[in-house]
Design an enzyme around this catalytic site. Structure first.
Site, PDB file in Angstrom:
ATOM      1  N   HIS A  45       0.804  -1.224   0.000  1.00  0.00           N
ATOM      2  CA  HIS A  45       0.000   0.000   0.000  1.00  0.00           C
ATOM      3  C   HIS A  45       0.841   1.281   0.000  1.00  0.00           C
ATOM      4  CE1 HIS A  45      -3.667  -2.248   0.439  1.00  0.00           C
ATOM      5  NE2 HIS A  45      -3.265  -2.811   1.561  1.00  0.00           N
ATOM      6  N   ARG A  70       6.884  -5.489   3.253  1.00  0.00           N
ATOM      7  CA  ARG A  70       5.593  -6.111   2.929  1.00  0.00           C
ATOM      8  C   ARG A  70       5.477  -6.117   1.412  1.00  0.00           C
ATOM      9  NH1 ARG A  70      -0.378  -4.650   5.174  1.00  0.00           N
ATOM     10  NH2 ARG A  70       0.014  -2.572   4.310  1.00  0.00           N
ATOM     11  N   ASP A  84      16.615 -10.334  -2.207  1.00  0.00           N
ATOM     12  CA  ASP A  84      17.890 -10.046  -2.863  1.00  0.00           C
ATOM     13  C   ASP A  84      18.304  -8.587  -2.647  1.00  0.00           C
ATOM     14  OD1 ASP A  84      17.998 -12.650  -3.682  1.00  0.00           O
ATOM     15  OD2 ASP A  84      17.420 -12.269  -5.758  1.00  0.00           O
ATOM     16  N   GLU A 146      -5.687 -11.662   7.904  1.00  0.00           N
ATOM     17  CA  GLU A 146      -6.515 -10.457   7.778  1.00  0.00           C
ATOM     18  C   GLU A 146      -7.738 -10.693   6.894  1.00  0.00           C
ATOM     19  OE1 GLU A 146      -4.228  -7.279   6.017  1.00  0.00           O
ATOM     20  OE2 GLU A 146      -3.343  -8.565   4.498  1.00  0.00           O
ATOM     21  N   ASP A 172      -8.211  -4.854   7.382  1.00  0.00           N
ATOM     22  CA  ASP A 172      -8.730  -5.895   6.491  1.00  0.00           C
ATOM     23  C   ASP A 172      -9.450  -6.964   7.298  1.00  0.00           C
ATOM     24  OD1 ASP A 172      -8.201  -5.222   3.771  1.00  0.00           O
ATOM     25  OD2 ASP A 172      -6.067  -5.479   4.160  1.00  0.00           O
TER      26      ASP A 172
HETATM   27  C1  3PY Z   1      -4.637  -3.813   7.616  1.00  0.00           C
HETATM   28  O1  3PY Z   1      -5.023  -3.146   8.587  1.00  0.00           O
HETATM   29  O2  3PY Z   1      -5.360  -4.578   6.982  1.00  0.00           O
HETATM   30  C2  3PY Z   1      -3.264  -3.716   7.172  1.00  0.00           C
HETATM   31  O3  3PY Z   1      -2.834  -4.521   6.383  1.00  0.00           O
HETATM   32  C3  3PY Z   1      -2.429  -2.588   7.660  1.00  0.00           C
HETATM   33  O4  3PY Z   1      -1.836  -1.921   6.595  1.00  0.00           O
HETATM   34 MG    MG Z   2      -4.290  -5.343   5.126  1.00  0.00          MG
END
Ligand code: 3PY
Ligand code: MG
Length: 263
Positions: A45, A70, A84, A146, A172
């Protein structure tokens, strides 16, 4: 190589991190120098690309902050490329099943534990041959829980060999539970967190949380999480700027100051 953050998680030393969403070398280094245990560069994100990452990881390499990334998705090529580039761990979003968890692990490990292809540009520069023989044990593979499906399968995901930690994406997860995003007091959210914690504990792996602010991060650590983020670069600047403006105007920071949640 040694992964300082992973060692903390294994020892149960409280581990606090930060989140980088901006492609800014100076501010990432500034934040890393505050004494954070780890810093995550967000290619899912965040507003940064792989080219930015190539400069951002070296920018924090003189600090104690372990570089994590991430990735945008559970993709072996993408995972190999960030490793890498020097990431010591990969946070993989939206892991729904044990099969998906195993796919993430395979991408993080050289044979025979996995299928990562050899070419660790930054690892070999810093650690020489040692990287090739220590990477499998030191690179952290972190599965995000999530989604509703991920929550349903959390025990099997946690028990997948090679998964070092679970990481909760709270917003999420709210969507996955069908509750209002940000309503972390909802009983369904609390029950989900308990289930994820129990799964991590049964599998003997760490659990971390995306903490939207310092108070939430401190609370998570006191409630049995091994690691949590204290906020993002964007949030630190927004909150600092708003607090300064409020103070100069003689106002108390209130609702809308950005002090509660946000990216
Ligand atoms: C969420 O809250 O879903 C996340 O992945 C945080 O960025
Ligand atoms: Mg998320």
């Amino acid at each position: 190589m040694k992964n300082r953050a992973l060692a903390q998680w294994k020892q149960g030393t409280p581990s606090l991190g930060g989140w980088i969403n901006l492609p800014e070398l100076h501010t990432a280094e500034l934040i890393a120098r505050m004494g954070l245990d780890w810093l995550c560069f967000d290619l899912q994100h965040g507003l940064l690309s792989y080219s930015h990452l190539l400069a951002l990881i070296p920018a924090i390499s003189a600090t104690e902050a372990t570089p994590l990334v991430r990735v945008a998705g559970n993709d072996a090529a993408a995972i190999g490329r960030v490793l890498d580039a020097g990431a010591h761990g990969v946070i993989v979003p939206m892991v729904n099943t044990a099969v998906e968890a195993a796919r993430a692990v395979a991408a993080c490990r050289y044979p025979p534990q996995g299928t990562r292809s050899c070419g660790p540009m930054r690892g070999i520069m810093l650690h020489g041959f040692d990287y090739l023989v220590t990477a499998n044990a030191e690179i952290a593979c972190i599965a995000m829980i999530e989604t509703g499906e991920g929550l349903e399968n959390v025990e099997a995901i946690a028990a997948t060999p090679g998964i070092d930690a679970l990481f909760v994406g709270p917003m999420d997860l709210c969507y996955g539970l069908g509750i209002t995003p940000g309503n972390f007091a909802d009983p369904a959210f609390i029950a989900a967190i308990d289930k994820i914690k129990a799964a991590a504990s049964a599998a003997g792996i760490a659990i971390g949380m995306f903490g939207y602010n310092a108070a939430l991060a401190a609370r998570y650590l006191s409630e049995g999480f091994q690691f949590a983020s204290i906020g993002t670069d964007v949030g630190f600047f927004r909150d600092g700027a708003k607090a300064a403006l409020d103070a100069a105007r003689g106002q108390t920071a209130g609702e809308g100051s950005g002090a509660t949640t946000g990216y």
